[in-house]
Design an enzyme around this catalytic site. Structure first.
Site, mmCIF file in Angstrom:
data_model
loop_
_atom_site.group_PDB
_atom_site.id
_atom_site.type_symbol
_atom_site.label_atom_id
_atom_site.label_comp_id
_atom_site.label_asym_id
_atom_site.label_seq_id
_atom_site.Cartn_x
_atom_site.Cartn_y
_atom_site.Cartn_z
ATOM 1 N N VAL A 86 0.849 -1.194 0.000
ATOM 2 C CA VAL A 86 0.000 0.000 0.000
ATOM 3 C C VAL A 86 0.886 1.246 0.000
ATOM 4 O O VAL A 86 1.674 1.460 0.917
ATOM 5 C CB VAL A 86 -0.947 0.009 1.216
ATOM 6 C CG1 VAL A 86 -1.812 1.267 1.190
ATOM 7 C CG2 VAL A 86 -1.822 -1.234 1.225
ATOM 8 N N LYS A 87 0.735 2.028 -1.043
ATOM 9 C CA LYS A 87 1.555 3.234 -1.225
ATOM 10 C C LYS A 87 0.830 4.428 -0.612
ATOM 11 O O LYS A 87 -0.301 4.744 -0.997
ATOM 12 C CB LYS A 87 1.796 3.442 -2.722
ATOM 13 C CG LYS A 87 2.948 4.344 -3.091
ATOM 14 C CD LYS A 87 3.149 4.279 -4.609
ATOM 15 C CE LYS A 87 4.308 5.118 -5.063
ATOM 16 N NZ LYS A 87 4.411 5.095 -6.549
#
Length: 219
Positions: A86-87
């Site tokens: 998850v960025k």
């Protein structure tokens, strides 16, 4: 050093994977839009297609900017595939979300990092990766590679496990320079990676070998 490709183009991803040197993929909303991938369902399906094309981590960026929304969006992204990272943007609520994801065992990539202080916060929050933008710093006459070196020193001093992902890589020398100063990962376009193949002496040497072989075969 790990090689990630920064794209949402499946052909480029598969070409890099076929070379046997690809360790992962990074994406963002701009790259998705560039490939004409719009709408939540299509975006989620495209992330799954990317995960199916590579063996390593795939960074999928949240659009939300508040803690609760980032958590909800990030958890949904993480459900797509075990490869999803998850960025999360380097903002106050982003750091809070990274800490939450870290405690839940969800991998994270803290993006839009432009200072050592930001990288330190990301590491303390438990980010899996931190993404300093080398090329964008160079664009405004700051030394992007020097930032990678500074972060690497700080992380060594305190044995942080966060990996330095040198982002906004523009050309092959960026890759070499970041490798020299201790980046764990680089991410850039396929063109920057394949440019590492090129050297005029390799070309001229191969041409001579082939010419000599042809002469010998003709006798």
């Amino acid at each position: 050093m790990k090689f990630f490709i920064d794209t949402a183009n499946l052909n480029d991803i598969r070409e890099a994977q076929d070379l046997g040197i690809l360790d992962g993929v990074t994406t963002n909303p701009s790259l998705m839009a560039k490939e004409g991938v719009t709408g939540k369902n299509r975006v989620m399906q495209h992330y799954k297609a990317i995960c199916d094309s590579v063996d390593g981590d795939v960074s999928a960026e949240v659009i939300a900017t508040t803690f609760k929304e980032m958590v909800a969006e990030g958890e949904e992204l993480a459900e797509i595939d075990d490869k999803i990272v998850v960025k999360v943007p380097m903002i106050k609520d982003g750091i809070k979300a990274i800490n939450y994801f870290s405690e839940k065992g969800i991998k994270t990539n803290c993006t839009l990092v432009f200072s050592a202080g930001q990288a330190l916060l990301a590491a303390k929050a438990g980010a899996t990766y931190v993404s300093p933008f080398v090329g964008r710093l160079d664009d405004i006459s700051f030394d992007g590679v020097a930032l990678i070196e500074q972060i690497a020193l700080i992380y060594r001093n305190y044995s942080y496990g966060t990996q330095i992902l040198a982002a906004s890589i523009r050309h092959p020398m960026h890759i070499i320079q970041c490798a020299e100063v201790g980046a764990d990962v680089m991410t850039g376009p396929l063109s920057a990676i394949t440019a590492l193949f090129n050297h005029p002496l390799t070309d001229s040497g191969l041409a001579k070998f082939l010419a000599d072989h042809q002469k010998a075969s003709a006798k």
